[in-house]
Scaffold this active site. Structure first.
Site, PDB file in Angstrom:
ATOM      1  N   CYS A  95       0.796  -1.230   0.000  1.00 35.38           N
ATOM      2  CA  CYS A  95       0.000   0.000   0.000  1.00 35.38           C
ATOM      3  C   CYS A  95       0.835   1.291   0.000  1.00 35.38           C
ATOM      4  O   CYS A  95       1.322   1.688  -1.044  1.00 35.38           O
ATOM      5  CB  CYS A  95      -0.986  -0.027   1.163  1.00 35.38           C
ATOM      6  SG  CYS A  95      -2.374   1.079   0.903  1.00 35.38           S
ATOM      7  N   HIS A 196      -3.659  -5.631   2.405  1.00 37.38           N
ATOM      8  CA  HIS A 196      -3.299  -5.871   3.801  1.00 37.38           C
ATOM      9  C   HIS A 196      -3.939  -7.194   4.219  1.00 37.38           C
ATOM     10  O   HIS A 196      -4.528  -7.899   3.391  1.00 37.38           O
ATOM     11  CB  HIS A 196      -3.874  -4.749   4.694  1.00 37.38           C
ATOM     12  CG  HIS A 196      -3.409  -3.379   4.352  1.00 37.38           C
ATOM     13  ND1 HIS A 196      -2.112  -2.960   4.547  1.00 37.38           N
ATOM     14  CD2 HIS A 196      -4.082  -2.326   3.820  1.00 37.38           C
ATOM     15  CE1 HIS A 196      -2.005  -1.700   4.152  1.00 37.38           C
ATOM     16  NE2 HIS A 196      -3.169  -1.287   3.716  1.00 37.38           N
TER      17      HIS A 196
HETATM   18  N1  GLN Z   1      -2.119   6.816   2.803  1.00 34.88           N
HETATM   19  C1  GLN Z   1      -2.245   6.033   1.577  1.00 34.88           C
HETATM   20  C2  GLN Z   1      -3.683   6.047   1.030  1.00 34.88           C
HETATM   21  O1  GLN Z   1      -4.586   6.431   1.767  1.00 34.88           O
HETATM   22  C3  GLN Z   1      -1.821   4.600   1.838  1.00 34.88           C
HETATM   23  C4  GLN Z   1      -2.769   3.845   2.769  1.00 34.88           C
HETATM   24  C5  GLN Z   1      -2.228   2.509   3.210  1.00 34.88           C
HETATM   25  O2  GLN Z   1      -1.014   2.316   3.338  1.00 34.88           O
HETATM   26  N2  GLN Z   1      -3.158   1.555   3.521  1.00 34.88           N
HETATM   27  O3  GLN Z   1      -3.912   5.659  -0.103  1.00 34.88           O
END
Ligand code: GLN
Length: 248
Positions: A95, A196
């Site tokens: 992510c 995740h």
């Molecule tokens: N902050 C980034 C987003 O909102 C990554 C989020 C994350 O790592 N789950 O897309």
């Protein structure tokens, strides 16, 4: 005794979504096979690591603010990271880390967080905090010719564009953008994904795919990994696949 050296990036900053679980799964699946897991961590202020000396580099996800904090530090390592990728070191990026290996990440506030520009994709969040891709996700990925269902949980505002080689096709959930057909990025020794879960806990085949790649590269062999008892993992997978896809 065989061993694998793993570098865990920014464990104190990119840890909002429990992606540390991937390190735990890798350690477990290595040690159950009598393979030593050497796990180093690196974060802001630590002595700079030599990325080329590792077999696997891992980084998890985080909020926009944390991405902004570490971006400048990450950029300092761009050349060494590029050299490690070119040398075949495996990178598993989840992510927020996925986003930062591209051109840039435009956060929900409209701020541009520069990426490493190692890959051509770029990410822009919708400037509405309520508009996020959140939920369970199932993709189909090609792991050395084996089409494999990968199960995870996505939570990102960022919409990623310009992905030349996706990690997989979306069977359930969003992916690189709302309602996308593709998810993540996969090129040779780099898997970058929005999944995740933690990712590897729900996908033992993927964990072993990565472990085998790293061992084969390090020991110049075609290693056959000893089977582990994945009964509970597979029971969970079947439940989830049935729930999301009505198949198992
Ligand atoms: N902050 C980034 C987003 O909102 C990554 C989020 C994350 O790592 N789950 O897309």
């Amino acid at each position: 005794m065989k061993e694998l050296k793993i570098l865990y990036l920014y464990p104190d900053i990119l840890e909002l979504y429990g992606d540390f679980g991937n390190i735990q799964v890798l350690r477990y699946r290595l040690e159950q096979r009598g393979i030593k897991a050497i796990i180093d961590s690196y974060s802001i202020g630590d002595i700079a690591p030599d990325f080329t000396k590792y077999d696997l580099v891992f980084a998890g996800g985080g909020a926009d603010q944390e991405q902004g904090i570490l971006s400048q530090d990450l950029l300092k390592h761009k050349d060494n990271i590029k050299e490690a990728i070119d040398n075949g070191v495996f990178f598993l990026l989840i992510c927020g880390a996925y986003q930062l290996f591209g051109k840039y990440y435009k956060g929900v506030e409209g701020n541009i967080i520069p990426g490493l520009e190692i890959f051509d994709y770029y990410t822009e969040a919708i400037e509405d905090r309520k508009k996020r891709c959140i939920g369970n996700i199932v993709i189909e990925a090609n792991l050395n010719g084996n089409l494999t269902k990968i199960i995870g949980f996505e939570n990102h505002g960022g919409q990623t564009y310009g992905v030349s080689s996706p990690f997989g096709n979306v069977l359930f959930g969003n992916g690189n953008q709302f309602g996308a057909h593709d998810e993540g990025f996969f090129l040779n020794n780099v898997i970058a994904t929005y999944l995740h879960g933690p990712l590897l806990s729900k996908n033992p085949e993927l964990a072993d795919f990565i472990i085998k790649y790293c061992l084969d590269r390090k020991y110049d062999e075609n290693i056959t990994l000893e089977d582990l008892d994945d009964n509970f993992e597979n029971l969970c997978r079947n439940q989830l696949l049935d729930r999301f896809l009505n198949v198992s």
